[in-house]
Design a protein around this motif. Structure first.
Motif, short mmCIF file in Angstrom:
data_model
loop_
_atom_site.label_atom_id
_atom_site.label_comp_id
_atom_site.label_asym_id
_atom_site.label_seq_id
_atom_site.Cartn_x
_atom_site.Cartn_y
_atom_site.Cartn_z
N GLN A 87 0.81 -1.21 0.00
CA GLN A 87 0.00 0.00 0.00
C GLN A 87 0.85 1.27 0.00
N GLY A 88 1.88 1.24 -0.83
CA GLY A 88 2.72 2.42 -1.00
C GLY A 88 3.75 2.64 0.08
N ARG A 89 3.88 1.70 1.02
CA ARG A 89 4.86 1.82 2.10
C ARG A 89 5.87 0.70 2.03
N MET A 90 7.09 1.00 2.42
CA MET A 90 8.10 -0.03 2.57
C MET A 90 7.91 -0.70 3.92
N ILE A 91 7.75 -2.01 3.91
CA ILE A 91 7.55 -2.77 5.15
C ILE A 91 8.81 -3.58 5.41
N ASP A 92 9.44 -3.31 6.56
CA ASP A 92 10.62 -4.07 6.95
C ASP A 92 10.40 -4.67 8.33
N ALA A 93 11.44 -5.30 8.88
CA ALA A 93 11.30 -6.03 10.14
C ALA A 93 10.80 -5.16 11.29
N PRO A 94 11.30 -3.93 11.47
CA PRO A 94 10.77 -3.12 12.58
C PRO A 94 9.28 -2.85 12.47
N LEU A 95 8.78 -2.61 11.26
CA LEU A 95 7.35 -2.35 11.10
C LEU A 95 6.52 -3.60 11.38
N LEU A 96 7.07 -4.76 11.09
CA LEU A 96 6.37 -6.01 11.43
C LEU A 96 6.30 -6.17 12.94
N ARG A 97 7.36 -5.79 13.63
CA ARG A 97 7.33 -5.87 15.10
C ARG A 97 6.33 -4.86 15.68
N HIS A 98 6.22 -3.68 15.04
CA HIS A 98 5.21 -2.72 15.48
C HIS A 98 3.82 -3.34 15.37
N ALA A 99 3.55 -4.01 14.25
CA ALA A 99 2.24 -4.63 14.05
C ALA A 99 1.99 -5.72 15.08
N GLU A 100 3.02 -6.51 15.37
CA GLU A 100 2.86 -7.56 16.38
C GLU A 100 2.57 -6.96 17.76
N ALA A 101 3.19 -5.82 18.07
CA ALA A 101 2.95 -5.17 19.35
C ALA A 101 1.51 -4.69 19.46
N VAL A 102 0.96 -4.20 18.36
CA VAL A 102 -0.44 -3.77 18.35
C VAL A 102 -1.36 -4.95 18.66
N LEU A 103 -1.08 -6.08 18.07
CA LEU A 103 -1.94 -7.25 18.30
C LEU A 103 -1.78 -7.78 19.73
N ARG A 104 -0.60 -7.69 20.28
CA ARG A 104 -0.42 -8.11 21.68
C ARG A 104 -1.23 -7.21 22.60
N ARG A 105 -1.22 -5.91 22.34
CA ARG A 105 -2.00 -5.00 23.18
C ARG A 105 -3.49 -5.25 23.03
N ALA A 106 -3.91 -5.57 21.80
CA ALA A 106 -5.33 -5.86 21.58
C ALA A 106 -5.76 -7.10 22.34
#
Length: 287
Positions: free
Chosen positions: A247-266
């Motif tokens: 979706q027009g963004r570069m996704i690398d390992a740190p951004l994947l960890r950000h996403a995982e953190a969001v799901l852990r908080r949820a």
């Protein structure tokens, strides 16, 4: 050791046994305070209440008095008559302070200049599960008079200490707990501060009034759109090797960890009955 006590940790004076259960019902964990919340003359009575009015040990933290004080040894003796295993140690200034607490899981309060500088070695101790910081004790230890500007924002020294404690905790895989917000009626200011804590990586926020709990929980709870976006990024990563575009963004390992953190908080978030925090409270700590 994992940290699953948060996100809202509510202080309760240990000499007010009539508030114990109410505080526990309103927060994710209650901190029964044998230190700053009490007059020194009330500590013996508070220790008796600690023993005679038990709470769920899985959701109870006891803040003892600093190492080296007569009350510290008396606090430990009282804890031996309870099932509590979570201890908050105030004014921790070096790793040696943790030696006498080996049988407990400790949240170490780095709230003096010496404590902030020693935060990395304190966080490395095996019985430490989290670090917390305290702005006002820190400034007092420096001979200052205020940790915040008149608009409520932190002074530079407090911001530095907050970051230093967070970094020390993270470097050793431990949780970091953000300090209390003392302006009880200012729920908007609290929300802004907790939102920053969440984005920065704090795992919980301590508070002093039940009305602050819903604000803290709401800030830690990801919005549905944030959860959906995190799932989409992780699903898009399946089968990818290395960096990829999404979706027009570069996704690398740190951004994947950000996403995982969001799901852990949820996953960790508890539904809050009656979502709105309600009108601004008075300064009285009414449970």
């Amino acid at each position: 050791m994992s940290f699953d006590l948060g996100p809202a940790l509510l202080f309760c004076p240990a000499d007010r046994a009539d508030r114990y259960r109410k505080a526990a019902e309103r927060a994710d964990a209650v901190i029964l305070d044998l230190e700053d919340a009490l007059l020194p003359g009330n500590r013996a009575r508070a220790r008796g209440m600690l023993v005679s009015h038990p709470l769920d040990p899985e959701r109870t933290i006891v803040r003892v008095n600093p190492v080296g004080t007569p009350d510290f040894e008396l606090d430990l003796a009282a804890l031996d008559d309870t099932l509590y295993r979570y201890v908050m140690l105030p004014k921790a200034v070096n790793a040696a302070h943790l030696a006498s607490l080996g049988r407990f899981e400790v949240i170490a309060l780095c709230e003096t200049a010496a404590g902030v500088l020693a935060a990395p070695s304190i966080a490395a101790e095996p019985n430490v599960i989290a670090l917390m910081w305290g702005a006002d004790d820190l400034v007092a230890s420096l001979g200052g008079s205020s940790s915040r500007f008149p608009d409520g924002s932190y002074r530079a020294i407090a911001r530095h200490a907050r970051s230093a404690v967070l970094l020390a905790a993270g470097a050793h895989g431990k949780a970091a707990v953000d300090g209390v917000f003392l302006a009880i009626p200012d729920l908007e200011g609290l929300d802004a501060e907790v939102t920053d804590a969440v984005a920065s990586g704090f795992r919980a926020t301590a508070c002093i009034h039940p009305s602050q709990v819903p604000v803290i929980r709401a800030a830690f709870r990801p919005a549905p759109a944030e959860v959906s976006a995190a799932w989409q990024i992780l699903e898009a990563a399946a089968g990818e090797e290395g960096v990829f575009a999404y979706q027009g963004r570069m996704i690398d390992a740190p951004l994947l960890r950000h996403a995982e953190a969001v799901l852990r908080r949820a996953e960790a978030s508890r539904p809050e009955p009656g979502a709105a925090p309600g009108p601004a409270p008075t300064d009285a700590v009414d449970y």
